[in-house]
Design a protein around this motif. Structure first.
Motif, PDB file in Angstrom:
ATOM      1  N   MET B   1      23.848  42.739  47.704  1.00 47.61           N
ATOM      2  CA  MET B   1      24.481  41.441  47.476  1.00 47.61           C
ATOM      3  C   MET B   1      25.829  41.643  46.792  1.00 47.61           C
ATOM      4  O   MET B   1      25.894  42.103  45.657  1.00 47.61           O
ATOM      5  CB  MET B   1      23.611  40.592  46.531  1.00 47.61           C
ATOM      6  N   SER B   2      26.898  41.338  47.470  1.00 49.65           N
ATOM      7  CA  SER B   2      28.217  41.554  46.882  1.00 49.65           C
ATOM      8  C   SER B   2      28.653  40.334  46.073  1.00 49.65           C
ATOM      9  O   SER B   2      28.095  39.252  46.221  1.00 49.65           O
ATOM     10  CB  SER B   2      29.220  41.810  47.999  1.00 49.65           C
ATOM     11  N   ILE B   3      29.620  40.549  45.213  1.00 48.79           N
ATOM     12  CA  ILE B   3      30.220  39.458  44.456  1.00 48.79           C
ATOM     13  C   ILE B   3      31.712  39.490  44.753  1.00 48.79           C
ATOM     14  O   ILE B   3      32.305  40.569  44.793  1.00 48.79           O
ATOM     15  CB  ILE B   3      30.037  39.653  42.939  1.00 48.79           C
ATOM     16  N   GLU B   4      32.282  38.321  44.991  1.00 49.98           N
ATOM     17  CA  GLU B   4      33.718  38.293  45.252  1.00 49.98           C
ATOM     18  C   GLU B   4      34.291  37.022  44.629  1.00 49.98           C
ATOM     19  O   GLU B   4      33.720  35.945  44.803  1.00 49.98           O
ATOM     20  CB  GLU B   4      33.957  38.302  46.768  1.00 49.98           C
ATOM     21  N   VAL B   5      35.377  37.171  43.890  1.00 57.18           N
ATOM     22  CA  VAL B   5      36.047  35.981  43.357  1.00 57.18           C
ATOM     23  C   VAL B   5      37.529  36.043  43.710  1.00 57.18           C
ATOM     24  O   VAL B   5      38.103  37.126  43.798  1.00 57.18           O
ATOM     25  CB  VAL B   5      35.886  35.845  41.825  1.00 57.18           C
ATOM     26  N   HIS B   6      38.103  34.871  43.938  1.00 52.40           N
ATOM     27  CA  HIS B   6      39.525  34.779  44.268  1.00 52.40           C
ATOM     28  C   HIS B   6      40.170  33.651  43.489  1.00 52.40           C
ATOM     29  O   HIS B   6      39.567  32.586  43.336  1.00 52.40           O
ATOM     30  CB  HIS B   6      39.714  34.484  45.767  1.00 52.40           C
ATOM     31  N   ASN B   7      41.399  33.897  43.051  1.00 48.30           N
ATOM     32  CA  ASN B   7      42.211  32.842  42.421  1.00 48.30           C
ATOM     33  C   ASN B   7      41.478  32.135  41.294  1.00 48.30           C
ATOM     34  O   ASN B   7      41.421  30.915  41.239  1.00 48.30           O
ATOM     35  CB  ASN B   7      42.649  31.792  43.447  1.00 48.30           C
ATOM     36  N   ILE B   8      40.908  32.918  40.396  1.00 45.79           N
ATOM     37  CA  ILE B   8      40.187  32.308  39.283  1.00 45.79           C
ATOM     38  C   ILE B   8      41.117  32.196  38.081  1.00 45.79           C
ATOM     39  O   ILE B   8      41.630  33.202  37.589  1.00 45.79           O
ATOM     40  CB  ILE B   8      38.967  33.165  38.877  1.00 45.79           C
ATOM     41  N   SER B   9      41.339  30.949  37.645  1.00 44.80           N
ATOM     42  CA  SER B   9      42.065  30.721  36.400  1.00 44.80           C
ATOM     43  C   SER B   9      41.187  29.854  35.519  1.00 44.80           C
ATOM     44  O   SER B   9      40.376  29.071  36.016  1.00 44.80           O
ATOM     45  CB  SER B   9      43.386  29.990  36.644  1.00 44.80           C
ATOM     46  N   LYS B  10      41.331  30.036  34.216  1.00 46.16           N
ATOM     47  CA  LYS B  10      40.554  29.200  33.307  1.00 46.16           C
ATOM     48  C   LYS B  10      41.362  29.009  32.039  1.00 46.16           C
ATOM     49  O   LYS B  10      41.817  29.979  31.436  1.00 46.16           O
ATOM     50  CB  LYS B  10      39.220  29.884  32.977  1.00 46.16           C
ATOM     51  N   SER B  11      41.565  27.742  31.651  1.00 52.60           N
ATOM     52  CA  SER B  11      42.237  27.519  30.375  1.00 52.60           C
ATOM     53  C   SER B  11      41.386  26.649  29.482  1.00 52.60           C
ATOM     54  O   SER B  11      40.643  25.779  29.952  1.00 52.60           O
ATOM     55  CB  SER B  11      43.620  26.914  30.597  1.00 52.60           C
ATOM     56  N   TYR B  12      41.484  26.938  28.200  1.00 51.81           N
ATOM     57  CA  TYR B  12      40.861  26.096  27.167  1.00 51.81           C
ATOM     58  C   TYR B  12      42.001  25.508  26.370  1.00 51.81           C
ATOM     59  O   TYR B  12      42.608  26.196  25.549  1.00 51.81           O
ATOM     60  CB  TYR B  12      39.970  26.933  26.244  1.00 51.81           C
ATOM     61  N   GLY B  13      42.325  24.241  26.642  1.00 48.10           N
ATOM     62  CA  GLY B  13      43.477  23.643  25.977  1.00 48.10           C
ATOM     63  C   GLY B  13      44.725  24.421  26.355  1.00 48.10           C
ATOM     64  O   GLY B  13      45.020  24.592  27.536  1.00 48.10           O
ATOM     65  N   ASN B  14      45.428  24.930  25.353  1.00 51.54           N
ATOM     66  CA  ASN B  14      46.659  25.674  25.636  1.00 51.54           C
ATOM     67  C   ASN B  14      46.413  27.144  25.922  1.00 51.54           C
ATOM     68  O   ASN B  14      47.308  27.859  26.328  1.00 51.54           O
ATOM     69  CB  ASN B  14      47.618  25.575  24.438  1.00 51.54           C
ATOM     70  N   PHE B  15      45.195  27.586  25.661  1.00 53.55           N
ATOM     71  CA  PHE B  15      44.899  29.011  25.800  1.00 53.55           C
ATOM     72  C   PHE B  15      44.433  29.318  27.215  1.00 53.55           C
ATOM     73  O   PHE B  15      43.490  28.701  27.715  1.00 53.55           O
ATOM     74  CB  PHE B  15      43.825  29.409  24.793  1.00 53.55           C
ATOM     75  N   GLN B  16      45.123  30.252  27.867  1.00 50.06           N
ATOM     76  CA  GLN B  16      44.715  30.616  29.221  1.00 50.06           C
ATOM     77  C   GLN B  16      43.856  31.869  29.178  1.00 50.06           C
ATOM     78  O   GLN B  16      44.342  32.972  28.928  1.00 50.06           O
ATOM     79  CB  GLN B  16      45.935  30.802  30.119  1.00 50.06           C
TER      80      GLN B  16
END
Lengths: 282, 358
Positions: B1-16
Motif C-alpha cells: 500500500m503506497s502513500i502519496e501526497v501532493h501540494n500539501i500546505s498547512k497554516s495555523y494562523g500566521n504560522f505556515q
C-alpha cells in the motif's frame, strides 16, 4: 531509617491555634445551626413533625421540588457535557466569551435572574402577548420554576467537567477515531468513562442547588400554596406564619438533603482523586 | 500500500507549518520523517492520517494505494496511528484496548467474539505481553505501553502504519530495544510505515528512506547513506550530526577557508562567492607530519577518550574550537598531549555557497 520532619513545620502553638479557630468557626456557623434545625423541628414531638411533613401543602411542595430536580438535573447533564465537550475539544472564535457566559448564573444575583424571566415571560413581558395568545402560562406556574432553576444551576456540571477534560486532552478520542470508531462510539466508550466521576459530582451539586434554590424561584413562583410552592418557599411561608416547628420540620428535610449531598460528594471526590492519580501515571 | 501526497500546505494562523509538500512512499517501505521541532513533520503525518486537514487547495491530494482519500474522515481511512504519548484508553485493560478497533465495527463487519479473542491473543504474543492482557495502561512501563499502542493500531489491519515520535518518551536503553524490535517487526509484516523523529540516529538506523524536513519543506529524500554521506543542503549536513564549520571564499582556482586552501574544482562551486566549508569530526585526522593534503597547525585543548571514538578538541589559534574524532588505534599511534602543537588534516570536505537570505 529515621524520616526527617519537613523543614517548614509550623510551631505547635500555631498549629493548635489554627485547629481551634477552624473548629470554633465550624461549630458556630455549621454545627450549631444544624442542631437548631433538628431540635426546633422535633420540639413539639415526633407526631407533629410527621404531620408537618405529610400535610397536603407540604407534600405538594416536596413533590414540586422533586419534580423540578428530575427535569432540571438531566437537562443540565446534557447541556453541561455538550458545553464542556465543545469548549475543551475544539478551537473556535469566541471560545473565551462562551466560557464567560457559562459563569453568568454565578455572577447574576438569583433575584435578578427571577426578575429577568418575569420581564421576559410574564403577562406584560416581552414574550407575554405571544404566550397569552397561545394560552401558555409560565410565570407563577411550574414551567417558570423549572426554567428559573435550570438557569441558576446550569454552570455546575460544565464547570466540573471543563478542567478535567482540558487536562485529558483529545488524543484518546483521536485514537478511537483512527481505529474506526464513530463520533458517538468515541463519546460513549472513551470520553464518557473518562469523565463519569466528575459528571456525577457535578450532577450531585446541581441537584442540591436545584432543590434548595430560593431567590429566583421565589420571584417567578407566586407562592401559591399547594401549587407553586417548592420546599424552600414553603419553609419561608410557614416561618412567616409563626409556625416555627412545622417550618423547621420541612427545613430539616432540606438539611438531610444537604448532608446526603456532602457524603456522596466526598465519596465521589475520593474516587475522582483516584482516577486523576491513575491518569497522572499514564 | 503506497502513500502519496501532493501540494500539501498547512497554516495555523500566521504560522505556515507545511509549504507545498509532495512525497511518495512505496509499498512496504519504512520511511522516517526527520527534522527539528516545528519543521512540520508531525503535521504531515497527521494530514496523511486524516487527523488534520491541509489548507484547502484544489490540487491537494492524499493518496493511499493510489486512491484519493483527501475527503475521507480519519475513521474510514483505515490507517494505524501510534501517538507519541500512546493515547491508550486509560479505563480499559490492555486486552480491551487492542480489541477496541474490532469491537466498534458495524455489526455486519464485526468479527465474532472468539475471532476477536484469537486475534488479540495473537497480537499480545507479537508484542510479547501475553500475560499482561488484564493490566490497565497505568500499570505498564513506557515501553510496554508503546507496544500496546502498536498492537492496538495493528488490530484493525491498517493499510499503512503511522508513528508519531514512537520512542520519544522512553529512556535510552528501552529506546534501542524497541527500535530493534520495530525493525524486526517491519521485516516480518512489511506494512508500509512512516515514523516521525527528531533523532537522526534513529532515522538512519531504522528507515529504508529518510525524509529530512525543515521549516515546512522537504530538504532531501534519500536512503540513510545518501542523506548522511551526500547531503544536498547545508541544513541536512548540519542536522545529521556535529560538523566543523569554516567561512571562506571561492576564488578563480582555489577556495580559501581560514588555514585551508582547497582546489576550486573539487568544491564544485562557482568562483567569486562566499562559501562555507563543512567537515565532520570523523572526517578529520591529526598528524605529526604533513602528508600532502591540506593541513593546519592547532593546539590540543581537551581529550575525551571514553566511548567508541576518542574526541579531541583543537584550537586553531583563532579561538575557533575544532572537534576531531579518532579511532582508539589512531589515537594511540599519534598519542597527542593536551597543550601540544599538532597538525590537523581534512580527509573529506563539503562546501556550500553562502545563501544570502535578507
Amino acid at each position: 531509617m529515621q524520616v526527617k520532619a519537613p523543614v517548614v513545620t509550623p510551631a505547635l502553638v500555631l498549629r493548635l491555634a489554627c485547629v481551634i479557630v477552624t473548629l470554633a468557626f465550624l461549630t458556630a456557623f455549621l454545627l450549631l445551626p444544624l442542631l437548631v434545625v433538628f431540635s426546633e423541628a422535633l420540639r413539639d414531638g415526633l407526631t407533629m413533625y410527621m404531620t408537618a411533613i405529610t400535610e397536603p401543602d407540604a407534600r405538594a411542595a416536596i413533590a414540586l421540588t422533586v419534580f423540578t430536580a428530575i427535569i432540571v438535573v438531566p437537562l443540565n447533564i446534557v447541556f453541561g457535557v455538550a458545553a464542556a465537550w465543545v469548549l475543551t475539544k475544539f478551537e473556535f472564535r469566541g471560545k473565551s466569551l462562551l466560557l464567560t457566559l457559562i459563569d453568568l448564573p454565578f455572577a447574576v444575583p438569583p433575584v435578578i435572574a427571577g426578575l429577568v424571566f418575569i420581564l421576559l415571560l410574564g403577562n406584560s413581558g416581552l414574550l407575554g402577548p405571544i404566550l397569552t395568545y397561545l394560552d401558555v402560562r409560565i410565570i407563577f406556574s411550574t414551567p417558570g420554576i423549572v426554567i428559573a432553576t435550570l438557569f441558576i444551576t446550569f454552570p455546575f456540571i460544565a464547570r466540573e467537567l471543563i478542567p478535567l477534560m482540558q487536562e485529558q486532552g483529545m488524543e484518546e478520542e483521536q485514537a478511537a477515531l483512527s481505529l474506526g470508531a464513530s463520533g458517538l462510539q468515541t463519546f460513549w466508550h472513551v470520553t464518557l468513562p473518562n469523565i463519569k466521576w466528575a459528571l456525577m459530582y457535578g450532577a450531585i451539586l446541581c441537584n442540591a442547588r436545584a432543590m434548595g434554590e430560593f431567590g429566583a424561584v421565589s420571584v417567578v413562583s407566586g407562592h401559591i400554596r399547594g401549587k407553586t410552592n417548592t420546599m424552600p418557599l414553603h419553609v419561608e411561608i410557614l416561618y412567616n406564619e409563626y409556625n416555627f416547628s412545622a417550618a423547621f420540620a420541612v427545613a430539616s428535610l432540606l438539611a438531610f438533603l444537604a448532608l446526603a449531598t456532602l457524603i456522596v460528594k466526598s465519596l465521589l471526590e475520593w474516587h475522582l482523586r483516584r482516577s486523576r492519580e491513575t491518569a497522572d501515571q499514564s | 500500500m503506497s502513500i502519496e501526497v501532493h501540494n500539501i500546505s498547512k497554516s495555523y494562523g500566521n504560522f505556515q507549518a507545511l509549504k507545498n509538500v509532495a512525497l511518495r512512499v512505496e509499498s512496504g517501505e519504512l520511511v522516517a520523517l526527520l527534522g527539528p521541532s516545528g519543521s512540520g513533520k508531525t503535521t504531515l503525518l497527521r494530514i496523511i492520517a486524516g487527523l488534520d486537514m491541509p489548507d484547502p487547495n484544489p490540487d491537494t491530494q492524499v493518496l493511499l494505494s493510489d486512491e484519493d482519500v483527501a475527503g475521507q474522515h480519519v475513521s474510514s481511512r483505515q490507517v494505524g496511528f501510534v501517538f507519541q504519548h500512546y493515547a491508550l484508553f486509560r479505563h480499559m485493560t490492555v486486552y480491551d484496548n487492542i480489541a477496541f478497533g474490532l469491537r466498534v465495527r458495524p455489526r455486519r463487519e464485526r468479527p465474532s467474539r472468539a475471532a476477536i479473542a484469537e486475534k488479540v491473543h495473537r497480537l499480545l504474543h507479537l508484542i510479547q505481553l501475553e500475560n499482561l492482557g488484564n493490566r490497565y495502561p497505568a500499570q505498564l512501563s513506557g515501553g510496554q505501553r508503546q507496544r500496546v499502542a502498536l498492537a492496538r493500531a495493528l488490530a484493525i489491519e491498517p493499510r499503512v502504519l503511522l508513528l508519531d515520535e514512537p520512542f520519544g518518551a522512553l529512556d535510552a536503553r528501552v529506546r534501542q530495544d524497541l527500535r530493534d524490535w520495530l525493525r524486526r517487526l517491519h521485516d516480518e509484516i512489511h506494512i508500509t510505515s512512516v515514523f516521525v523523529t527528531h533523532d537522526q540516529e534513529e532515522a538512519l538506523e531504522l528507515a529504508n528512506r529518510v525524509v529530512v524536513m525543515n521549516e515546512g519543506r522537504i530538504e532531501q529524500i534519500g536512503t540513510p547513506d545518501e542523506v548522511f554521506h551526500h547531503p544536498k543542503t547545508e541544513f541536512v549536513m548540519r542536522f545529521m550530526g556535529h560538523v566543523n564549520l569554516f567561512h571562506g571564499r571561492v576564488e578563480s582556482d582555489k577556495a580559501v577557508f581560514g588555514p585551508w586552501e582547497l582546489d576550486r574544482h573539487a568544491t564544485g562551486q562557482a568562483p567569486g562567492q562566499d562559501a562555507r566549508l563543512f567537515v565532520r569530526p570523523h572526517e578529520m585526522d591529526i598528524l605529526r607530519e604533513s602528508d600532502g593534503r591540506p593541513v593546519a597547525n592547532a593546539v590540543v585543548k581537551r581529550i575525551r577518550s571514553a566511548g567508541p571514538y576518542v574526541k579531541v578538541e583543537l584550537d586553531l589559534g583563532s579561538g575557533e574550537v575544532l572537534l576531531v574524532e579518532l579511532s582508539h588505534d589512531r589515537f594511540n599511534a599519534i598519542q597527542p598531549k593536551v597543550g601540544e602543537q599538532i597538525l590537523v588534516g581534512l580527509r573529506k570536505t563539503r562546501v556550500f555557497a553562502e545563501d544570502y537570505v535578507i
